[in-house]
Design an enzyme around this catalytic site. Structure first.
Site, PDB file in Angstrom:
ATOM      1  N   ASP A  41      81.607  30.224  -4.416  1.00  0.00           N
ATOM      2  CA  ASP A  41      80.198  29.951  -4.145  1.00  0.00           C
ATOM      3  C   ASP A  41      79.762  28.701  -4.895  1.00  0.00           C
ATOM      4  O   ASP A  41      80.177  28.471  -6.039  1.00  0.00           O
ATOM      5  CB  ASP A  41      79.323  31.133  -4.580  1.00  0.00           C
ATOM      6  CG  ASP A  41      79.693  32.412  -3.846  1.00  0.00           C
ATOM      7  OD1 ASP A  41      79.723  32.387  -2.608  1.00  0.00           O
ATOM      8  OD2 ASP A  41      79.961  33.423  -4.521  1.00  0.00           O
ATOM      9  N   ASP A  43      76.400  26.735  -6.263  1.00  0.00           N
ATOM     10  CA  ASP A  43      74.969  26.774  -6.527  1.00  0.00           C
ATOM     11  C   ASP A  43      74.477  25.353  -6.747  1.00  0.00           C
ATOM     12  O   ASP A  43      75.102  24.572  -7.462  1.00  0.00           O
ATOM     13  CB  ASP A  43      74.676  27.621  -7.773  1.00  0.00           C
ATOM     14  CG  ASP A  43      74.953  29.097  -7.539  1.00  0.00           C
ATOM     15  OD1 ASP A  43      74.844  29.543  -6.386  1.00  0.00           O
ATOM     16  OD2 ASP A  43      75.288  29.804  -8.513  1.00  0.00           O
ATOM     17  N   ASP A 122      72.515  30.855 -19.599  1.00  0.00           N
ATOM     18  CA  ASP A 122      73.004  31.815 -20.584  1.00  0.00           C
ATOM     19  C   ASP A 122      74.078  31.279 -21.521  1.00  0.00           C
ATOM     20  O   ASP A 122      73.950  31.347 -22.739  1.00  0.00           O
ATOM     21  CB  ASP A 122      73.492  33.091 -19.877  1.00  0.00           C
ATOM     22  CG  ASP A 122      74.440  32.820 -18.721  1.00  0.00           C
ATOM     23  OD1 ASP A 122      74.872  31.657 -18.552  1.00  0.00           O
ATOM     24  OD2 ASP A 122      74.747  33.762 -17.976  1.00  0.00           O
TER      25      ASP A 122
END
Length: 407
Positions: A41, A43, A122
């Site tokens: 994926d 992003d 994070d």
């Protein structure tokens, strides 16, 4: 950055640039590319707001309340595009950042720039930005260095970051297993101290994390790490059932899942949940040295409700799991013509696979699993002979629990 990225994702960045907006690849796709893992994926992050993105791309939609995102479509492809956000630490006084009593961010849609966006991510390995058109890397937290040194480092104080989003503790564990990276000491401390906050995370989000942890080839490693951090109880209803049999069966089920994934075979969370919860189901349903069938069927629903409260298992899996469980009793009885009906069940293969795991877990009495292995492959004449032999040997009078799970 020599990795090859999806052309659709690159076209999105081109179109953003054409409309005077920035476009960067960020997060897992860059991290994985640096560790020679094919990114599944991609992003994209930009300084365009969700509404502006929506106007630029006709085949798109805005999703989410907690964090607004835009999904852009092309055929069966979906690329997620997010807007730069300001760090929550910079916006604590803002009414637009809504937190609960424990500090968890419930809604955060304060737009910012790339520098601010970096601060709210994070871990450093997830804060590496790449512009595929200019071939430019933006990495103010030294994420590339931490990637090369194989370590997971928090951006900011992990105690506070885990309060903002408790799922970060699960992500740290998952990345550690996936990448074979070491978790920084302060992150470990935060997991121990803030792990209890996972009980406030929605069961839908916890099911999503369950799949990421256990359905991508590292389930056994993740299970052991979750257990060591005392986090299993927030994901698996049988975490409180510990004995040599349950631990062996669960480990075998996890390894079996990992093996199937490596072999490109199909896997389903329904089967894994059925296997993980089986020891607790029979422990709750035993009557001296056998299964109390009334308790057994009643406890199936009770145990599924317990698991549902932890992880929002889609309803389509409920009958699947219950069929696998109930077929275990039919696999053991082999009464009259019952084996023919059992064999024709659409859940037979999954139930048979669980039987094989149960047999390995007790490491004795292979007669039952061997019998079913043969019965499903031979012709009808031999099947009839096998059933007649069973009647002669009085095998049909054996009680539930033939494999010794209740002993």
């Amino acid at each position: 950055m020599n990795a090859k990225f999806d052309s659709f994702a690159i076209d999105i960045v081109k179109k953003l640039n054409k409309n005077s907006f920035e476009g960067w690849f960020v997060g897992g796709c860059i991290r994985d590319a640096l560790t020679n893992i094919v990114a599944k994926d991609i992003d994209i992050v930009t300084n365009a707001t969700p509404e502006q993105i929506r106007k630029i791309f006709k085949s798109s939609r805005i999703i989410g309340r907690r964090f607004k995102l835009v999904h852009i479509f092309k055929g069966n492809k979906i690329i997620e595009v997010a807007t730069f956000r300001a760090s929550s630490s910079e916006t604590n006084s803002s009414k637009s950042v809504i937190k609960d009593g424990f500090g968890k961010i419930l809604r955060d849609n304060i737009w910012g720039n790339i520098n601010q966006d970096c601060l709210r991510r994070d871990f450093t390995i997830n804060a590496i930005y790449f512009d595929p058109l200019r071939k430019k890397i933006f990495d103010i937290h030294n994420g590339i260095e931490d990637t090369n040194r194989k370590r997971i480092v928090s951006i900011g104080n992990p105690l506070k970051r885990f309060e903002e989003d408790p799922v970060r503790s699960l992500r740290a564990i998952r990345f550690s297993s996936k990448l074979n990276f070491k978790i920084a000491k302060d992150i470990k401390t935060a997991i121990y101290e803030k792990g209890y906050l996972l009980q406030g995370v929605s069961n839908a989000r916890r099911f999503d994390e369950f799949n990421k942890l256990f359905m991508h080839g590292k389930s056994n490693a993740n299970y052991q790490k979750l257990d060591s951090f005392d986090l299993l109880k927030y994901l698996v209803a049988s975490a409180d059932t510990k004995n040599p049999y349950s631990e062996t069966l669960q480990r075998l089920a996890l390894k079996n899942t990992d093996t199937r994934i490596r072999s490109s075979k199909s896997v389903t969370p329904g089967f894994l949940i059925a296997a993980l919860l089986w020891p607790k189901l029979i422990a709750q349903s035993k009557s001296i040295s056998s299964i109390n069938t009334r308790k057994f069927f009643r406890n199936m629903d009770t145990l599924l409700r317990e698991q549902q409260s932890l992880t929002a298992i889609p309803r389509r899996f409920h009958p699947y799991i219950k069929d696998i469980w109930s077929l275990q009793l039919k696999l053991e009885t082999r009464i009259s013509k019952q084996p023919y009906r059992t064999l024709s069940s659409p859940r037979f293969r999954a139930a048979y696979d669980l039987l094989l795991l149960r047999t390995k877990a007790v490491n004795r009495d292979k007669e039952l699993s061997d019998w079913w292995t043969k019965f499903q492959t031979v012709n009808r004449k031999i099947k009839m002979s096998m059933l007649k032999e069973l009647e002669t040997s009085n095998a049909k009078n054996k009680k539930f629990g033939l494999l010794g799970e209740l002993s």
